[in-house]
Each structure stands twice: as C-alpha cells, then as structure tokens.
Design an enzyme around this catalytic site. Structure first.
Site, mmCIF file in Angstrom:
data_model
loop_
_atom_site.group_PDB
_atom_site.id
_atom_site.type_symbol
_atom_site.label_atom_id
_atom_site.label_comp_id
_atom_site.label_asym_id
_atom_site.label_seq_id
_atom_site.Cartn_x
_atom_site.Cartn_y
_atom_site.Cartn_z
ATOM 1 C CB SER A 143 -1.030 -0.146 1.381
ATOM 2 O OG SER A 143 -1.539 1.303 1.451
ATOM 3 C CE1 TYR A 156 -4.543 -2.092 4.778
ATOM 4 C CE2 TYR A 156 -3.541 -0.105 4.300
ATOM 5 C CZ TYR A 156 -4.179 -1.096 3.873
ATOM 6 O OH TYR A 156 -4.275 -1.580 2.609
#
Ligand code: NDP
Length: 247
Positions: A143, A156
């Site tokens: 990401s 995350y």
C-alpha cells in the site's frame, strides 16, 4: 485467450472481490490459468464461472490466509490441476484503521494475521514449489500507506511495510535466478476495503475519498500483469499505482 501471461499458472489470494477479482479476470483474459482463494466461496464460484464462460481456465478454493494449511492447499491445487505454479499473488487484506490511542487491539491482531502472517503463509507454501521447478514469482499487494505515513493507519501501514521489507530481504537472498519478487503499492482504489472499517465516521470519510478519487481495481490488475509478463531475467521490484490527484 492469448497474451503475455499465456500459459502461466497464477494463484491469487483474496480473489473474491476488488483488486484480487480484477486481477483474476485480467490475467485469465491474457491466457493465464488462475487459481483463486478467499473465504466467500459464492463469489469465487461466480468468478470461475465467468472466466470459464469466456474461454479461460480457473479453479477456486475456500482459503483463509490466517490458516497456514489453506495456503498449502491452494498451491497444491494449482500444481494438481495445472502442473505447476508460476506466480503467487498475495493480495488478501483488511484495513481496520483508527488512531493507535483507541487501542483496538483485536483489529491490530486481525491486520497482522491477514496482511502480514497471511502473506508469510503464502511464501512458505509457494517457495518449495518454486525451488523445485527452478522458477517462480511472488507478487504482494502492499500500500502507498506504507510509503507516505499518515495518522490512523499505523498498524495497517506497518504490516504492509513488514511485507515489503520481508520481500526485499528474500529478493537479496535469492540471486540464483529462481525467484522474482514484486511489491505493488496501490493508492486509493474503489473496492469494498473501506466497507469493513468499524468506525462509522472514518468509514464515511474514506468512502467519500474513494468515490471522489479512487481508481478502478483493474488499474492494479494491469500492474500485476506488467510485472509477471517481463522476461525471466527482468524483475519489477516496486511499483506504486495511485490516482493522479492523490496527495
Ligand atoms: P476488498 O475488500 O475488495 O478485497 C479484499 C480481499 O481479501 C477479499 O477478496 C477478501 O475475501 C480477502 N480476505 C480478507 N480476509 C481474508 C482472509 N482471512 N483469508 C482470505 N482472504 C481474505 O479490498 P481490495 O481489493 O481493495 O484489497 C486487496 C488488497 O489491496 C488488500 O491487501 C488491501 O490492503 C490492498 N490495498 C487496497 C487499497 C484500496 O484503496 N482499495 C489501497 C492499498 C492497498 P473474503 O472476504 O471472501 O475472504
């Protein structure tokens, strides 16, 4: 169905929606045989049916990436049905984001279990097959959250960066030409990912951003195809795919 992925056997985790499903369709259209894993088997069934109806080759299996044995079964299915495994796309992921101070420890555990441990389970299952065949390619969907650190995404982004770090170490350990590794960092992509954010306020904010900025998941699928269609002696290491207007 012909193309640069033609004849490759590709297993994809988290193939029941979003980026995983788009990647399955993109690669099958380019001639790859795809082996799809996720928990929602109804979604996988429909996808397999659609790919086969368009002349492609696809198999599916119920897979929970937090279970090591499930990844072994996914890899074994590819070898059993198609004779080999060329690429594993470690895509399954969840985003239960929020400020660290909220101490949502169960969410931290879940993100580490799926986004980090789940990828490691795939590596553990695929590497022996790749070594045995003399070639293989690990692609992970990480990401841009790990590239530009922002509030509410600590665990995350940390899990995604742990995957990127692990893959880079594995790359350096694997200079015998057997293994290729690719980390793809998407920015905002219009998928179901944010539907699972618990906090309603944050969920709505993210949905709004997605609707305003998000790119379609096939943009990431094309990046996966680009990486795996390179000649064997060319490795695409890191790619980021984000909306042009994303900051
Ligand atoms: P989706 O929610 O649409 O897809 C997530 C996929 O992961 C689903 O297929 C889901 O399948 C699967 N999954 C979740 N938990 C598990 C589990 N325990 N075992 C197996 N599969 C699981 O979101 P995206 O397509 O956006 O997400 C794909 C990847 O892209 C994720 O790793 C995400 O972090 C990453 N990403 C997404 C971005 C975005 O903006 N959308 C940005 C950056 C990265 P099922 O529930 O059926 O098991």
């Amino acid at each position: 169905m012909t193309g640069g992925s033609d004849g490759k056997v590709v297993a994809i985790t988290g193939a029941s929606s979003g980026i995983g499903a788009a990647t399955a369709v993109e690669l099958a259209t380019r001639g790859a045989a795809v082996v799809l894993g996720a928990r929602r088997t109804d979604r996988l069934d429909s996808l397999v049916e659609r790919i086969r109806a368009e002349g492609g080759r696809a198999e599916m299996l119920e897979v929970d990436v937090t279970k090591r044995a499930d990844l072994k079964r996914l890899v074994a299915l590819a070898v059993d049905r198609f004779g080999r495994l060329d690429v594993l796309v470690g895509n399954a992921g969840i985003a239960r984001t929020g400020p660290v101070a909220d101490l949502d420890v169960d969410d931290w555990d879940a993100m580490i279990d799926v986004n980090l441990r789940g990828v490691l389970h795939g590596v553990a299952a695929a590497l022996p097959v790749f070594r045995n065949q003399g070639s293989g390619h690990l692609v992970t969907i990480v990401s841009t959250s790990g590239l530009k650190i922002v509030p509410t995404q600590a665990v995350y982004a940390g899990a995604k960066n742990a995957v990127r770090t692990m893959l880079e170490a594995l790359r350096q350990e694997s200079t015998d030409g057997v293994l290729r590794t690719t980390s793809i960092s998407p920015g905002f992509v219009r998928t179901e990912l944010v539907d699972h954010v618990d906090d309603p306020g944050q969920r709505e904010r993210l949905r709004h951003t997605m609707a305003e900025l998000g790119i379609p998941p096939d943009a990431v699928a094309r990046a996966v195809a680009f990486a795996i269609e390179q000649p064997d002696d060319v490795e695409i290491g890191d790619m980021s795919i984000r909306p042009t207007r994303q900051g």
